[in-house]
Design an enzyme around this catalytic site. Sequence first.
Site, PDB file in Angstrom:
ATOM      1  N   ASP A 206      -1.443 -29.696 -25.506  1.00 26.48           N
ATOM      2  CA  ASP A 206      -0.316 -29.193 -26.292  1.00 26.48           C
ATOM      3  C   ASP A 206       0.592 -28.374 -25.371  1.00 26.48           C
ATOM      4  O   ASP A 206       0.117 -27.573 -24.562  1.00 26.48           O
ATOM      5  CB  ASP A 206      -0.875 -28.321 -27.427  1.00 26.48           C
ATOM      6  CG  ASP A 206       0.196 -27.754 -28.332  1.00 26.48           C
ATOM      7  OD1 ASP A 206       0.256 -28.168 -29.502  1.00 26.48           O
ATOM      8  OD2 ASP A 206       0.974 -26.881 -27.859  1.00 26.48           O
ATOM      9  N   ILE A 207       1.880 -28.620 -25.477  1.00 21.37           N
ATOM     10  CA  ILE A 207       2.830 -27.903 -24.611  1.00 21.37           C
ATOM     11  C   ILE A 207       2.902 -26.433 -25.032  1.00 21.37           C
ATOM     12  O   ILE A 207       2.942 -26.113 -26.227  1.00 21.37           O
ATOM     13  CB  ILE A 207       4.226 -28.548 -24.681  1.00 21.37           C
ATOM     14  CG1 ILE A 207       4.128 -30.031 -24.296  1.00 21.37           C
ATOM     15  CG2 ILE A 207       5.206 -27.811 -23.772  1.00 21.37           C
ATOM     16  CD1 ILE A 207       5.423 -30.810 -24.427  1.00 21.37           C
ATOM     17  N   GLU A 250       4.381 -32.311 -30.148  1.00 22.80           N
ATOM     18  CA  GLU A 250       4.323 -32.003 -28.718  1.00 22.80           C
ATOM     19  C   GLU A 250       2.877 -31.940 -28.264  1.00 22.80           C
ATOM     20  O   GLU A 250       2.535 -31.202 -27.361  1.00 22.80           O
ATOM     21  CB  GLU A 250       5.076 -30.701 -28.408  1.00 22.80           C
ATOM     22  CG  GLU A 250       5.010 -29.637 -29.484  1.00 22.80           C
ATOM     23  CD  GLU A 250       3.794 -28.733 -29.340  1.00 22.80           C
ATOM     24  OE1 GLU A 250       2.866 -28.906 -30.156  1.00 22.80           O
ATOM     25  OE2 GLU A 250       3.778 -27.878 -28.432  1.00 22.80           O
TER      26      GLU A 250
HETATM   27  P1  GH3 Z   1       2.076 -22.911 -28.465  1.00 25.41           P
HETATM   28  O1  GH3 Z   1       2.149 -22.474 -27.039  1.00 25.41           O
HETATM   29  O2  GH3 Z   1       1.190 -22.035 -29.270  1.00 25.41           O
HETATM   30  O3  GH3 Z   1       1.740 -24.322 -28.589  1.00 25.41           O
HETATM   31  O4  GH3 Z   1       3.541 -22.690 -29.046  1.00 25.41           O
HETATM   32  P2  GH3 Z   1       4.526 -23.807 -29.502  1.00 25.41           P
HETATM   33  O5  GH3 Z   1       5.856 -23.185 -29.733  1.00 25.41           O
HETATM   34  O6  GH3 Z   1       4.510 -24.945 -28.578  1.00 25.41           O
HETATM   35  O7  GH3 Z   1       3.830 -24.303 -30.834  1.00 25.41           O
HETATM   36  P3  GH3 Z   1       4.392 -24.754 -32.218  1.00 25.41           P
HETATM   37  O8  GH3 Z   1       3.411 -25.669 -32.829  1.00 25.41           O
HETATM   38  O9  GH3 Z   1       4.717 -23.495 -33.011  1.00 25.41           O
HETATM   39  O10 GH3 Z   1       5.711 -25.536 -31.929  1.00 25.41           O
HETATM   40  C1  GH3 Z   1       5.730 -26.855 -31.586  1.00 25.41           C
HETATM   41  C2  GH3 Z   1       7.172 -27.222 -31.439  1.00 25.41           C
HETATM   42  O11 GH3 Z   1       7.329 -28.547 -30.991  1.00 25.41           O
HETATM   43  C3  GH3 Z   1       7.909 -27.102 -32.736  1.00 25.41           C
HETATM   44  C4  GH3 Z   1       8.675 -28.399 -32.846  1.00 25.41           C
HETATM   45  O12 GH3 Z   1      10.033 -28.204 -33.130  1.00 25.41           O
HETATM   46  C5  GH3 Z   1       8.541 -29.000 -31.486  1.00 25.41           C
HETATM   47  N1  GH3 Z   1       8.545 -30.440 -31.568  1.00 25.41           N
HETATM   48  C6  GH3 Z   1       7.644 -31.257 -32.173  1.00 25.41           C
HETATM   49  N2  GH3 Z   1       8.008 -32.547 -32.043  1.00 25.41           N
HETATM   50  C7  GH3 Z   1       9.160 -32.564 -31.318  1.00 25.41           C
HETATM   51  C8  GH3 Z   1      10.037 -33.602 -30.860  1.00 25.41           C
HETATM   52  O13 GH3 Z   1       9.826 -34.789 -31.084  1.00 25.41           O
HETATM   53  N3  GH3 Z   1      11.115 -33.226 -30.130  1.00 25.41           N
HETATM   54  C9  GH3 Z   1      11.373 -31.926 -29.858  1.00 25.41           C
HETATM   55  N4  GH3 Z   1      12.447 -31.648 -29.142  1.00 25.41           N
HETATM   56  N5  GH3 Z   1      10.588 -30.943 -30.297  1.00 25.41           N
HETATM   57  C10 GH3 Z   1       9.500 -31.229 -31.012  1.00 25.41           C
HETATM   58 MG    MG Z   2       2.744 -26.057 -28.366  1.00 25.67          MG
HETATM   59 MG    MG Z   3       1.494 -27.871 -31.300  1.00 22.07          MG
END
Ligand code: GH3
Ligand code: MG
Ligand code: MG
Length: 340
Positions: A206-207, A250
């Site tokens: 996970d990013i 992500e």
């Molecule tokens: P953590 O280090 O705890 O993982 O923090 P985080 O911010 O990465 O975790 P969180 O799950 O709160 O956020 C994941 C984010 O990934 C939120 C969402 O908008 C973004 N995301 C998910 N799918 C996509 C996508 O297809 N494109 C983009 N640009 N962003 C995405």
């Molecule tokens: Mg994340």
């Molecule tokens: Mg996540």
Amino acid sequence: MAILIVDDDKTIRFMLERLLNKAGYEDLYFASSPKETFKLLGIDDNGQKENTDFKIDSSNIELILMDIMMPDIDGIEACERLKRHHDLSNIPIIMVTALTETETLEKAFNAGAIDYITKPVRKLELLARVDSAVKLNRERQTRLKRERELEDALKSLEEMNAKLEKLATIDELTQIPNRRLFDETLNNEWKRAKRDKTPLSLIILDIDYFKKYNDTYGHQQGDKCLKVISSRLSELILRPGDFAARYGGEEFAVILPNTQSDDSLMVAKRIREGIEGLNIPHVASRISDNVTISLGVTCVDFDEVDYQKIEREDVLNSFINSADKALYEAKENGRNTAKF
Ligand code: GH3
Ligand code: MG
Ligand code: MG
Ligand code: MG
């Protein structure tokens, strides 16, 4: 469609022309010898395709009426040579001949003739035999055309299916396998590991602070980042059989068949370093100047655990959960790390 008349006797050519014209066959070609016939059809004397500009389109010929007795090459030999040629072998040939001994006729049929008309030519016989040969040939052509069309349709259907299949299993943004293909692959690998009693490892990654990344650089840049990470991830999966997919937004998952926990941790380390090494700037990250990932690793060794006995469905789920739990711990432990 045309009929080609081959006869060295001019009066017979004229007579055939008259009778056929009257019966509605307007489109006629004439040759006075097999050699002239070959030239007309654009092949050499051996029946091979020649590079000359041929005079008539052989696909337009629906029937050949062929005399047998001719100087140089006789009609039976000519018939044989035409039948040898790929593009011409399908044109029906009727022998027109005064030679009606069994032996001659047998030779003619062996050479590929479909029928014969006896000389002197009688109108009734000529038209009956020509009509039926033309009818048969046209029916055959129609059938072939339909078969070709059906084949084409099947082919484009197969192509469409392949495209749909790809759409259903490949993630559109990142062009790596999607969740669906991941589920299917994990299911299969699970079964295989169970059967072969081999270890199976799973990494979920996970990013870190990706929400902040989006907030800082915009959603489009976030998408770009996901693409770059996906393609790097695919590169970092080295062993044939290893499998990487986009697991969620992500999040990504890596299946490592026949891999022990130590080795899977090493792979996780390599992936973590490889992604960090992309040096994608992330000024809002709390732990690094660049984009990093956290990884949860789990492994099941079917050689040690007797999973054969546990036939409950959620065994596989708890396998995934343990990778998820490890990922959670990696996040809790400061991120940019792999936990088992
Ligand atoms: P953590 O280090 O705890 O993982 O923090 P985080 O911010 O990465 O975790 P969180 O799950 O709160 O956020 C994941 C984010 O990934 C939120 C969402 O908008 C973004 N995301 C998910 N799918 C996509 C996508 O297809 N494109 C983009 N640009 N962003 C995405
Ligand atoms: Mg994340
Ligand atoms: Mg996540
Ligand atoms: Mg003759």
